[in-house]
Design an enzyme around this catalytic site. Structure first.
Site, PDB file in Angstrom:
ATOM      1  N   PHE A 160      -1.086  19.921  -0.399  1.00 13.49           N
ATOM      2  CA  PHE A 160      -2.234  19.277   0.220  1.00 13.49           C
ATOM      3  C   PHE A 160      -2.458  17.889  -0.366  1.00 13.49           C
ATOM      4  O   PHE A 160      -2.377  17.707  -1.591  1.00 13.49           O
ATOM      5  CB  PHE A 160      -3.522  20.068  -0.049  1.00 13.49           C
ATOM      6  N   ASP A 161      -2.778  16.935   0.485  1.00 17.62           N
ATOM      7  CA  ASP A 161      -3.399  15.703   0.021  1.00 17.62           C
ATOM      8  C   ASP A 161      -4.821  16.047  -0.414  1.00 17.62           C
ATOM      9  O   ASP A 161      -5.352  17.128  -0.103  1.00 17.62           O
ATOM     10  CB  ASP A 161      -3.393  14.676   1.160  1.00 17.62           C
TER      11      ASP A 161
END
Length: 300
Positions: A160-161
């Site tokens: 995930f960012d």
């Protein structure tokens, strides 16, 4: 007692995200719905090839060995008869998918509420944007993404960012408005104040619950990573936010603007989520990628 989805990780996925329906979609986008439906009907007995999100879905369903904890629902703009092909393709590939909603051209995101969805994956940008605006975790899969041949058949790896994905876009707005120095100063000043929830926090929470439920004999493990352009000292607020949420991640990469693709190649995720299309375009050469169409960078 009625079956309930309340205690499940529910992934709603479009048929095009799950299977390779790119040829059929080109006919659909030409605006001739009857031609699209006729094409699908002519192929009802032809199993569709796996699509971008297929490997992730297959691994998530493997978590159900011993206890049913994951539910995958096909949520599609296709007509119900075309839905027959999606179900038969799932059966052909050994995917235990029993539920589906087919809306024949109508935006389907309204059904995410009764489905209690933790994630909606679709190749339709408008459907994803509408779902996110309504408060549902969603991402637009990039159909041209690489299908990673994972070295980890017994491990689900999801990256995930941070900002505008797991976290709100509060800090990103400061960066976009006033630049890097203002962003760093803002994050130092607020390092002990948790960031607000981002659109994919519910997915991370659900994965974390599954991690805690798994035992040593589980056939599939989960490993998560935060892959962010933040660097020290702005890293601290991100970690403290996760601590405040009582969520642990397995790896964190604070890249300070470095290209993410090379790091994703090393981590080898089954799926990567980012809000910035330039990062998605870098990542899609490495692995299946979802564009989270939210936050200030996607405002236009």
């Amino acid at each position: 007692m009625a079956f309930t989805l309340e205690d499940k990780l529910v992934v709603a996925i479009s048929s095009r995200a799950l299977f390779d329906f790119e040829e059929e979609n080109r006919v659909y986008e030409e605006g001739d719905l009857r031609a699209y439906e006729a094409l699908q009907r002519s192929r009802l007995d032809v199993p569709a090839k796996p699509g971008v999100a297929f490997p992730l879905i297959r691994k998530l369903l493997a978590l159900n060995a011993g206890a049913r904890r994951v539910e995958v629902v096909i949520l599609s703009r296709s007509d119900p008869i075309s839905g027959l092909r999606a179900f038969s393709s799932a059966r052909e590939h050994g995917l235990a998918i029993e539920r589906g909603v087919f809306t024949r051209g109508r935006a389907p995101f309204g059904y995410l509420q009764p489905l209690n969805a933790s994630l909606f994956l679709s190749a339709n940008r408008d459907d994803v944007r509408d779902a996110l605006a309504a408060g549902f975790p969603a991402a637009r899969v990039l159909p041209e993404s690489a299908r990673m041949a994972s070295k980890y058949p017994h491990e689900i790896r999801i990256a995930f960012d941070g900002d505008a994905v797991l976290f709100s876009d509060e800090a990103e707005r400061v960066f976009q408005r006033n630049g890097l120095q203002a962003f760093v100063g803002h994050e130092i000043d607020n390092r002990n104040l948790p960031l607000a929830d981002g659109p994919l926090k519910p997915l991370l929470e659900a994965l974390h619950r599954l991690q805690n439920l798994a035992d040593a004999a589980a056939p599939m493990r989960i490993r998560t990573a935060l892959v962010t352009a933040r660097s020290a000292p702005a890293h601290e607020r991100a970690i403290r936010t996760l601590m405040a949420w009582n969520i642990e991640i397995d790896e964190a990469m604070f890249l300070g603007g470095l290209e993410k693709g090379a790091f994703l190649r090393e981590f080898e995720p089954d799926f990567f989520f980012d809000d910035q299309i330039r990062h998605c375009e870098s990542a899609r050469d490495v692995t299946a990628t979802g564009h989270v169409v939210s936050g200030i960078v996607n405002a236009s």
